[in-house]
Design an enzyme around this catalytic site. Sequence first.
Site, PDB file in Angstrom:
ATOM      1  N   GLU A 156       2.584   3.823  -4.101  1.00 13.88           N
ATOM      2  CA  GLU A 156       2.033   2.494  -4.421  1.00 13.88           C
ATOM      3  C   GLU A 156       3.062   1.673  -5.199  1.00 13.88           C
ATOM      4  O   GLU A 156       3.265   0.484  -4.916  1.00 13.88           O
ATOM      5  CB  GLU A 156       0.741   2.625  -5.242  1.00 13.88           C
ATOM      6  CG  GLU A 156      -0.421   3.255  -4.504  1.00 13.88           C
ATOM      7  CD  GLU A 156      -1.159   2.331  -3.551  1.00 13.88           C
ATOM      8  OE1 GLU A 156      -0.773   1.146  -3.407  1.00 13.88           O
ATOM      9  OE2 GLU A 156      -2.129   2.797  -2.938  1.00 13.88           O
ATOM     10  N   ASP A 196      -1.442  -0.839   4.878  1.00 15.59           N
ATOM     11  CA  ASP A 196      -1.860   0.554   5.041  1.00 15.59           C
ATOM     12  C   ASP A 196      -1.233   1.165   6.301  1.00 15.59           C
ATOM     13  O   ASP A 196      -0.734   2.294   6.264  1.00 15.59           O
ATOM     14  CB  ASP A 196      -3.390   0.625   5.106  1.00 15.59           C
ATOM     15  CG  ASP A 196      -3.890   2.043   5.271  1.00 15.59           C
ATOM     16  OD1 ASP A 196      -3.667   2.858   4.354  1.00 15.59           O
ATOM     17  OD2 ASP A 196      -4.494   2.350   6.320  1.00 15.59           O
ATOM     18  N   ASP A 220       0.843  -1.190   0.000  1.00 14.16           N
ATOM     19  CA  ASP A 220       0.000   0.000   0.000  1.00 14.16           C
ATOM     20  C   ASP A 220       0.879   1.240   0.000  1.00 14.16           C
ATOM     21  O   ASP A 220       2.035   1.201   0.423  1.00 14.16           O
ATOM     22  CB  ASP A 220      -0.934   0.014   1.211  1.00 14.16           C
ATOM     23  CG  ASP A 220      -2.174   0.879   0.992  1.00 14.16           C
ATOM     24  OD1 ASP A 220      -2.412   1.324  -0.163  1.00 14.16           O
ATOM     25  OD2 ASP A 220      -2.910   1.122   1.962  1.00 14.16           O
ATOM     26  N   GLY A 221       0.301   2.324  -0.474  1.00 15.62           N
ATOM     27  CA  GLY A 221       0.940   3.627  -0.449  1.00 15.62           C
ATOM     28  C   GLY A 221       0.019   4.623   0.226  1.00 15.62           C
ATOM     29  O   GLY A 221      -1.194   4.422   0.275  1.00 15.62           O
ATOM     30  N   HIS A 228      -9.292  -0.508   2.402  1.00 15.64           N
ATOM     31  CA  HIS A 228     -10.068  -0.070   3.570  1.00 15.64           C
ATOM     32  C   HIS A 228     -11.378  -0.840   3.709  1.00 15.64           C
ATOM     33  O   HIS A 228     -12.417  -0.272   4.013  1.00 15.64           O
ATOM     34  CB  HIS A 228     -10.316   1.448   3.505  1.00 15.64           C
ATOM     35  CG  HIS A 228      -9.063   2.222   3.251  1.00 15.64           C
ATOM     36  ND1 HIS A 228      -8.077   2.366   4.202  1.00 15.64           N
ATOM     37  CD2 HIS A 228      -8.601   2.847   2.142  1.00 15.64           C
ATOM     38  CE1 HIS A 228      -7.082   3.067   3.689  1.00 15.64           C
ATOM     39  NE2 HIS A 228      -7.364   3.356   2.444  1.00 15.64           N
ATOM     40  N   ASP A 286      -4.218  -2.697  -3.531  1.00 11.72           N
ATOM     41  CA  ASP A 286      -5.502  -2.021  -3.694  1.00 11.72           C
ATOM     42  C   ASP A 286      -5.401  -0.930  -4.766  1.00 11.72           C
ATOM     43  O   ASP A 286      -6.327  -0.158  -4.964  1.00 11.72           O
ATOM     44  CB  ASP A 286      -6.016  -1.451  -2.368  1.00 11.72           C
ATOM     45  CG  ASP A 286      -5.131  -0.363  -1.787  1.00 11.72           C
ATOM     46  OD1 ASP A 286      -4.128   0.033  -2.410  1.00 11.72           O
ATOM     47  OD2 ASP A 286      -5.441   0.105  -0.674  1.00 11.72           O
TER      48      ASP A 286
END
Length: 149
Positions: A51, A137, A13-14, A127, A73
């Site tokens: 990301e 995250d 994740d970023g 999320h 994601d």
Amino acid sequence: MDKRMDTIQIYTDGACKGNPGPGGWGALLVAGANEKELYGGQANTTNNRMELMAVIEALAALKRPCHVVIHTDSQYVLKGITEWMPGWKAKGWKTAARAPVKNVDLWQALDAATAKHQIEWRWVKGHSGHAGNERADLLANRGVDNLEQ
């Protein structure tokens, strides 16, 4: 799939506070019962760059060729690597509109990082309670928080 290769699950994740702004990336690597957390950040960046960095840094941490399942994601990363990149490369890293590919430095780094591995790409809704994605995250946000200290 080569049965002799280790299988690694990678969740990436970023995060970015402002876009552009301070950003962070995070990756959780899982091989059986073993886990490794990675994270980092940059002072002035974008969410898309973070990301990409998450996947690049996670793959760089692997010491030998592996069967890798990458959970992201980011539609940007997923579509970029699985759909858009072959055309960009054929056009000399230009888009269909003949414009330079944005973040070309990271796309080229990702292309190189994927070369020695067998990779499956999986999109997960961000999320949404997906345990691996939620941990990635948190790591990405840790990368941002460490910049601000």
